[in-house]
Scaffold this active site. Sequence first.
Site, PDB file in Angstrom:
ATOM      1  CE1 TYR A 109       0.165   1.156  -2.860  1.00 45.88           C
ATOM      2  CE2 TYR A 109      -1.312   1.847  -1.355  1.00 45.88           C
ATOM      3  CZ  TYR A 109      -0.796   0.911  -2.088  1.00 45.88           C
ATOM      4  OH  TYR A 109      -1.292  -0.288  -1.895  1.00 45.88           O
ATOM      5  CE  LYS A 128      -2.152  -1.883  -5.828  1.00 44.58           C
ATOM      6  NZ  LYS A 128      -1.278  -3.047  -6.196  1.00 44.58           N
ATOM      7  CB  THR A 172      -4.959  -0.881  -2.086  1.00 49.24           C
ATOM      8  OG1 THR A 172      -5.138  -0.344  -0.740  1.00 49.24           O
ATOM      9  CG2 THR A 172      -4.730   0.060  -3.034  1.00 49.24           C
ATOM     10  CG  ASP A 173      -8.873  -0.203   1.922  1.00 47.21           C
ATOM     11  OD1 ASP A 173      -7.606   0.273   1.619  1.00 47.21           O
ATOM     12  OD2 ASP A 173      -9.155  -0.223   3.007  1.00 47.21           O
ATOM     13  CD  GLU A 174      -3.876   3.229   1.125  1.00 46.80           C
ATOM     14  OE1 GLU A 174      -3.513   4.372   0.538  1.00 46.80           O
ATOM     15  OE2 GLU A 174      -3.461   2.847   2.114  1.00 46.80           O
TER      16      GLU A 174
HETATM   17  P1  NAD Z   1       5.476  -5.278   0.074  1.00 45.15           P
HETATM   18  O1  NAD Z   1       6.165  -3.695  -0.106  1.00 45.15           O
HETATM   19  O2  NAD Z   1       5.837  -5.870   1.407  1.00 45.15           O
HETATM   20  O3  NAD Z   1       6.157  -6.113  -1.107  1.00 45.15           O
HETATM   21  C1  NAD Z   1       5.910  -5.687  -2.353  1.00 45.15           C
HETATM   22  C2  NAD Z   1       6.974  -6.751  -3.166  1.00 45.15           C
HETATM   23  O4  NAD Z   1       6.953  -6.284  -4.415  1.00 45.15           O
HETATM   24  C3  NAD Z   1       8.403  -6.750  -2.730  1.00 45.15           C
HETATM   25  O5  NAD Z   1       8.959  -8.015  -2.385  1.00 45.15           O
HETATM   26  C4  NAD Z   1       9.125  -6.037  -3.705  1.00 45.15           C
HETATM   27  O6  NAD Z   1      10.567  -6.562  -3.749  1.00 45.15           O
HETATM   28  C5  NAD Z   1       8.327  -6.380  -5.021  1.00 45.15           C
HETATM   29  N1  NAD Z   1       8.772  -5.525  -5.935  1.00 45.15           N
HETATM   30  C6  NAD Z   1       8.469  -3.849  -5.883  1.00 45.15           C
HETATM   31  N2  NAD Z   1       8.838  -3.284  -7.271  1.00 45.15           N
HETATM   32  C7  NAD Z   1       9.005  -4.293  -7.853  1.00 45.15           C
HETATM   33  C8  NAD Z   1       9.313  -4.323  -9.287  1.00 45.15           C
HETATM   34  N3  NAD Z   1       9.538  -3.395 -10.095  1.00 45.15           N
HETATM   35  N4  NAD Z   1       9.566  -5.601 -10.028  1.00 45.15           N
HETATM   36  C9  NAD Z   1       9.356  -6.689  -9.199  1.00 45.15           C
HETATM   37  N5  NAD Z   1       9.154  -6.821  -7.820  1.00 45.15           N
HETATM   38  C10 NAD Z   1       8.885  -5.602  -7.289  1.00 45.15           C
HETATM   39  O7  NAD Z   1       4.093  -5.058  -0.165  1.00 45.15           O
HETATM   40  P2  NAD Z   1       2.674  -5.908   0.495  1.00 45.15           P
HETATM   41  O8  NAD Z   1       2.282  -4.931   1.629  1.00 45.15           O
HETATM   42  O9  NAD Z   1       2.909  -7.324   0.538  1.00 45.15           O
HETATM   43  O10 NAD Z   1       1.560  -5.549  -0.669  1.00 45.15           O
HETATM   44  C11 NAD Z   1       1.404  -6.445  -1.864  1.00 45.15           C
HETATM   45  C12 NAD Z   1       0.405  -5.944  -2.887  1.00 45.15           C
HETATM   46  O11 NAD Z   1      -0.903  -6.064  -2.057  1.00 45.15           O
HETATM   47  C13 NAD Z   1       0.595  -4.574  -3.375  1.00 45.15           C
HETATM   48  O12 NAD Z   1       0.086  -4.629  -4.996  1.00 45.15           O
HETATM   49  C14 NAD Z   1      -0.323  -3.503  -2.568  1.00 45.15           C
HETATM   50  O13 NAD Z   1      -0.622  -2.499  -3.093  1.00 45.15           O
HETATM   51  C15 NAD Z   1      -1.347  -4.765  -1.989  1.00 45.15           C
HETATM   52  N6  NAD Z   1      -2.000  -4.385  -0.711  1.00 45.15           N
HETATM   53  C16 NAD Z   1      -1.518  -4.341   0.362  1.00 45.15           C
HETATM   54  C17 NAD Z   1      -2.229  -4.203   1.388  1.00 45.15           C
HETATM   55  C18 NAD Z   1      -1.479  -3.993   2.861  1.00 45.15           C
HETATM   56  O14 NAD Z   1      -1.973  -3.796   3.699  1.00 45.15           O
HETATM   57  N7  NAD Z   1      -0.057  -4.236   2.942  1.00 45.15           N
HETATM   58  C19 NAD Z   1      -3.482  -4.134   1.666  1.00 45.15           C
HETATM   59  C20 NAD Z   1      -4.129  -4.222   0.323  1.00 45.15           C
HETATM   60  C21 NAD Z   1      -3.540  -4.391  -1.011  1.00 45.15           C
HETATM   61  O1  DAU Z   2      -5.675   0.006   3.273  1.00 46.71           O
HETATM   62  C1  DAU Z   2      -4.774  -0.616   2.493  1.00 46.71           C
HETATM   63  C2  DAU Z   2      -3.362  -0.209   2.612  1.00 46.71           C
HETATM   64  O2  DAU Z   2      -2.688  -0.104   3.776  1.00 46.71           O
HETATM   65  C3  DAU Z   2      -2.262  -0.661   1.589  1.00 46.71           C
HETATM   66  O3  DAU Z   2      -2.720  -0.644   0.298  1.00 46.71           O
HETATM   67  C4  DAU Z   2      -0.912  -0.267   1.714  1.00 46.71           C
HETATM   68  O4  DAU Z   2      -0.131  -0.814   0.879  1.00 46.71           O
HETATM   69  C5  DAU Z   2      -0.682  -0.564   3.196  1.00 46.71           C
HETATM   70  O5  DAU Z   2       0.637   0.215   3.592  1.00 46.71           O
HETATM   71  C6  DAU Z   2      -1.591   0.455   4.202  1.00 46.71           C
HETATM   72  O6  DAU Z   2      -1.705   1.679   3.912  1.00 46.71           O
HETATM   73  P1  DAU Z   2      -1.583   2.869   5.247  1.00 46.71           P
HETATM   74  O7  DAU Z   2      -1.020   3.921   4.922  1.00 46.71           O
HETATM   75  O8  DAU Z   2      -2.967   2.702   5.798  1.00 46.71           O
HETATM   76  O9  DAU Z   2      -0.881   1.851   6.415  1.00 46.71           O
HETATM   77  P2  DAU Z   2       0.421   2.320   7.334  1.00 46.71           P
HETATM   78  O10 DAU Z   2       0.730   1.264   7.946  1.00 46.71           O
HETATM   79  O11 DAU Z   2       1.509   3.122   6.563  1.00 46.71           O
HETATM   80  O12 DAU Z   2      -0.450   3.410   8.220  1.00 46.71           O
HETATM   81  C7  DAU Z   2      -1.798   2.820   8.921  1.00 46.71           C
HETATM   82  C8  DAU Z   2      -2.136   3.935   9.711  1.00 46.71           C
HETATM   83  O13 DAU Z   2      -1.189   4.481  10.868  1.00 46.71           O
HETATM   84  C9  DAU Z   2      -2.287   5.303   8.695  1.00 46.71           C
HETATM   85  O14 DAU Z   2      -3.439   6.105   9.116  1.00 46.71           O
HETATM   86  C10 DAU Z   2      -1.278   6.230   9.175  1.00 46.71           C
HETATM   87  C11 DAU Z   2      -0.646   6.041  10.617  1.00 46.71           C
HETATM   88  N1  DAU Z   2       0.578   5.808  10.766  1.00 46.71           N
HETATM   89  C12 DAU Z   2       1.398   5.151  10.162  1.00 46.71           C
HETATM   90  C13 DAU Z   2       3.026   5.031  10.431  1.00 46.71           C
HETATM   91  C14 DAU Z   2       4.056   4.429   9.621  1.00 46.71           C
HETATM   92  C15 DAU Z   2       0.981   6.546  12.156  1.00 46.71           C
HETATM   93  O15 DAU Z   2       0.238   7.170  12.800  1.00 46.71           O
HETATM   94  N2  DAU Z   2       2.533   6.530  12.411  1.00 46.71           N
HETATM   95  C16 DAU Z   2       3.334   6.001  11.583  1.00 46.71           C
HETATM   96  O16 DAU Z   2       4.616   6.043  11.945  1.00 46.71           O
END
Ligand code: NAD
Ligand code: DAU
Length: 350
Positions: free
Chosen positions: A157, A161, A132-134
């Site tokens: 988190y 990562k 992730t970019d975080e």
């Molecule tokens: P998600 O939470 O929707 O899915 C995570 C999946 O991993 C789920 O299906 C869960 O059951 C599985 N999982 C969790 N713990 C586990 C374990 N101990 N063993 C096996 N499986 C397990 O997450 P996502 O948003 O699809 O993100 C997927 C990946 O991409 C993550 O590594 C996250 O850090 C990365 N990522 C997410 C975003 C985003 O915006 N969502 C952006 C950049 C990177």
């Molecule tokens: O940048 C990549 C990341 O993006 C991934 O690595 C993470 O897995 C993914 O969850 C996401 O993280 P964020 O924290 O950016 O996503 P989230 O949707 O939780 O929040 C997006 C923005 O909105 C953040 O600034 C927090 C804000 N927010 C979020 C929620 C849930 C609110 O203002 N209100 C809310 O209820």
Amino acid sequence: MKQTILITGGAGFIGSHVVRLFVQKYPELQVVNLDKLTYAGNLENLSDIELKSNYTFVRGDVVDKDFINELFNMYNFDGVIHLAAESHVDRSISNPLEFVETNILGTVNLLNAARSIWKNNMNGKRFYHISTDEVYGTLGQTGLFTEETSYDPRSPYSASKASSDHLVRAYYHTYDLPIVLSNCSNNYGSHQFPEKLIPLCINNIFHKKTLPIYGDGKYTRDWLWVNDHARAIETIYFTGVIGETYNIGGHNEWKNIDLVELLCDIMDEELGRPKGDSRQLIRFVKDRQGHDRRYAIDASKIAKDLGWEPSVTFQEGLRESVRWYLGNHEWLNNVTSGSYQKYYEAQYKD
Ligand code: NAD
Ligand code: DAU
């Protein structure tokens, strides 16, 4: 011989898009989806491909070292795409240990298992870690994260990562494990669990519930359509250079408040509600602890070296996503019942 690839976390949001793409587009590949099925994992996400002969689902935990070793010995994987993780920042603030276990220990277990089965021949093998970019921390009003930006994670988190990213690179330098990594910005699209901003707001607007905006709402994220992330993962898996890292992003920065207002307007149009109706649901609430102000990705390396670019505009992708959620009430109802209700009440109690 048919190649076998392990995709971890394939029942989650991004993972399910990646599994679908690989299963449908590469019938010559055998795809094994390993997922623990936590609250975020949902096999309904893959009901359209679950009967394909090149797809196998295995339920299991990446933290369980013996199970992971057995799985690798049984399937002798040629490649790994590792997405399984605890992924929600707010949950990491209330329960950091789970993030350390899954995101760090789980990754080390997979690295060790891959190293063990590939030790005599690493040719053609590939361990692809999705990050992730975080991990880069937070930006001021200007600037972009590049692959050279120093790591500065600020939530449990992102710290977990970042730690897993360091371990993946350490296995490349120390043991020559053929790794590749990518760091992506915020994804949006179908099948995202409605604890994240966009699906949470879609669900709340539909039910005419308030829209909680943390702090002043001027926190900025760089949004990418999940299908474009899946395409980037495909590109990097097949053509990324071993040992390299690629940043992935949408060149698409939005302040949270502007994004939620846009979403309200699209929802009003799609639901036939008067213009401005849903904006009245917006409420500014207590800020997230340690909230990163701005993320924005410089995705020029993947564009220049591998030819990947986002394929849709935000307006197109967001409207298509809204239509998906509105057309899939059963999916939303199923994931927002039970433990989700308890999470929601605890998270937004103040
Ligand atoms: P998600 O939470 O929707 O899915 C995570 C999946 O991993 C789920 O299906 C869960 O059951 C599985 N999982 C969790 N713990 C586990 C374990 N101990 N063993 C096996 N499986 C397990 O997450 P996502 O948003 O699809 O993100 C997927 C990946 O991409 C993550 O590594 C996250 O850090 C990365 N990522 C997410 C975003 C985003 O915006 N969502 C952006 C950049 C990177
Ligand atoms: O940048 C990549 C990341 O993006 C991934 O690595 C993470 O897995 C993914 O969850 C996401 O993280 P964020 O924290 O950016 O996503 P989230 O949707 O939780 O929040 C997006 C923005 O909105 C953040 O600034 C927090 C804000 N927010 C979020 C929620 C849930 C609110 O203002 N209100 C809310 O209820």
